[in-house]
Design a protein around this motif. Structure first.
Motif, PDB file in Angstrom:
ATOM      1  N   PRO A 290       0.814  -1.223   0.000  1.00  0.00           N
ATOM      2  CA  PRO A 290       0.000   0.000   0.000  1.00  0.00           C
ATOM      3  C   PRO A 290       0.850   1.278   0.000  1.00  0.00           C
ATOM      4  O   PRO A 290       1.912   1.337   0.627  1.00  0.00           O
ATOM      5  N   ASP A 291       0.366   2.256  -0.741  1.00  0.00           N
ATOM      6  CA  ASP A 291       0.980   3.584  -0.909  1.00  0.00           C
ATOM      7  C   ASP A 291       2.181   3.578  -1.855  1.00  0.00           C
ATOM      8  O   ASP A 291       2.827   4.626  -2.033  1.00  0.00           O
ATOM      9  N   ASP A 292       2.499   2.448  -2.455  1.00  0.00           N
ATOM     10  CA  ASP A 292       3.526   2.441  -3.496  1.00  0.00           C
ATOM     11  C   ASP A 292       2.966   3.049  -4.774  1.00  0.00           C
ATOM     12  O   ASP A 292       1.784   2.880  -5.099  1.00  0.00           O
ATOM     13  N   HIS A 293       3.820   3.751  -5.506  1.00  0.00           N
ATOM     14  CA  HIS A 293       3.426   4.367  -6.776  1.00  0.00           C
ATOM     15  C   HIS A 293       3.837   3.442  -7.918  1.00  0.00           C
ATOM     16  O   HIS A 293       4.904   2.818  -7.876  1.00  0.00           O
ATOM     17  N   PHE A 294       3.020   3.399  -8.960  1.00  0.00           N
ATOM     18  CA  PHE A 294       3.295   2.477 -10.060  1.00  0.00           C
ATOM     19  C   PHE A 294       2.774   3.040 -11.371  1.00  0.00           C
ATOM     20  O   PHE A 294       2.005   4.010 -11.421  1.00  0.00           O
TER      21      PHE A 294
END
Length: 393
Positions: A290-294
């Motif tokens: 969660p909260d990772d950017h992709f």
């Protein structure tokens, strides 16, 4: 000099009067001889004085001379000390050329053949290439440039083969060959043509002129069309130096799409070598939390190319969102969120399988492909700078 004549005038007048008098008697013979001797010596002094001229006056430091005059010998020495640009040491020339902008190097290269070879040096142009084009030119553009060089070389060889069939071309080739041999380089023409085509200077100028189209990716394509907000699509672009913008050609099915006046901040070099119609192999699925950017590939149908869309990993429904009790990173499924859309929109979320993800979707909602995790703050900031002013439906 005028001051000297004025000061000597009474003496000259006096001696001239003495010559106009009648000849003296024998009693005054000795005095006359002494006067004649003095006049002769004085005239010799004046002659030597006038011969010395400016040097004598400068020696006396007369007030009429405001500026000392240099002798002819000094002027000759100064002329001998003048050095032309070509006589400077190579290290000095390199220091000068390194401080010139691209247009200055081009102007200097047009002076003569010697300066042209120095100004075309790759190490001088590497800096300018990196400063202006480094963030936009990727490995794909470099490969395209190599192909572009090869095609121009083929044209060059074809033109030479045509000339060989011409009798006049034969004579010109023989003359050029004899000239090159006299210079100690039989293949000089080939070396010159290939080096001119493959130099960094030639690449830089081809980019500046807009003659060379290269692969890049465009954010929010078609002038920020709402259907492409926070997306990035592959395109062929070329530069317009008059407006400092770009034009793009998008690979699509059916119709040809060309976009003009694209600003620099809407372009980037392709981040992966995956072609736009090929599924990207995801190598970050086990790292997503969660909260990772992709970025994820998406296309409307299988006849269209993929575009890259920005999103953030969210919490699964089984998780209450508490970071201390979150176990989403250990789940086999991953929730992908696209927060530019309103909650409840069919484009807002999608759940994928962490272990078996390939391409998922349908003709109604489109197809989601490979995923690329964003680790760079610079990339994340770029996406956020393109965030829409209002939430999309």
């Amino acid at each position: 000099m005028l001051f000297l004549l004025i000061s000597c005038f009474p003496f000259i007048l006096l001696f001239s009067k003495s010559f106009l008098k009648p000849l003296p008697t024998w009693k005054n013979t000795m005095g006359a001889f002494s006067n004649l001797w003095f006049c002769e010596e004085f005239l010799k002094f004046l002659d030597s004085w006038f011969r010395k001229g400016r040097n004598a006056i400068s020696y006396l430091n007369l007030p009429l001379m405001k500026k000392p005059v240099k002798s002819k010998l000094e002027n000759v020495v100064e002329k001998e000390e003048e050095i032309s640009l070509l006589e400077l040491p190579d290290l000095t020339l390199e220091c000068i050329f390194e401080r010139l902008p691209p247009n200055g190097l081009c102007s200097m290269a047009a002076v003569c053949s010697s300066l042209r070879e120095k100004c075309k040096s790759d190490h001088l142009w590497e800096k300018h290439m990196k400063e202006k084009w480094g963030a936009l030119i990727g490995s794909a553009a470099y490969r395209e440039w190599q192909c572009y060089i090869a095609s121009r070389n083929n044209v060059f060889l074809l033109e030479n083969s045509r000339k060989k069939k011409d009798l006049l071309g034969k004579f010109s080739e023989i003359r050029q060959l004899l000239w090159n041999r006299s210079k100690g380089n039989e293949d000089n023409s080939k070396v010159r043509s290939s080096s001119a085509m493959s130099s960094i200077m030639d690449w830089y100028l081809s980019l500046e002129s807009g003659k060379f189209w290269f692969s890049a990716q465009v954010f929010n394509r078609e002038n920020g069309h709402v259907g492409f907000t926070l997306s990035c699509y592959d395109a062929e672009v070329s530069y317009d130096c008059n407006t400092n913008t770009f034009r793009a050609r998008y690979p699509t099915q059916g119709r040809r799409i060309v976009e003009e006046n694209i600003e620099w901040n809407r372009l980037r070099a392709p981040t992966v070598d995956t072609p736009p119609y090929v599924l990207h192999i995801s190598d970050c699925l086990n790292d997503l939390k969660p909260d990772d950017h992709f970025e994820i590939q998406w296309r409307k149908s299988k006849e269209f190319p993929y575009g890259w869309w920005y999103g953030v990993v969210g919490h699964l429904e089984s998780c209450n969102g508490n970071e201390l009790n979150c176990h989403c990173h250990s789940s086999d499924t991953v929730l992908l969120e696209f927060k530019q859309y309103t909650p409840g929109s069919r484009w807002r979320q999608i759940v994928i399988n962490r272990k078996e993800h390939r391409e998922v979707g349908n003709e109604a909602d489109g197809f989601y492909g490979g995923i690329r995790k964003l680790y760079s703050d610079k990339e994340i900031s770029l996406w956020k700078s393109l965030w829409p002013s209002s939430t999309l439906e």
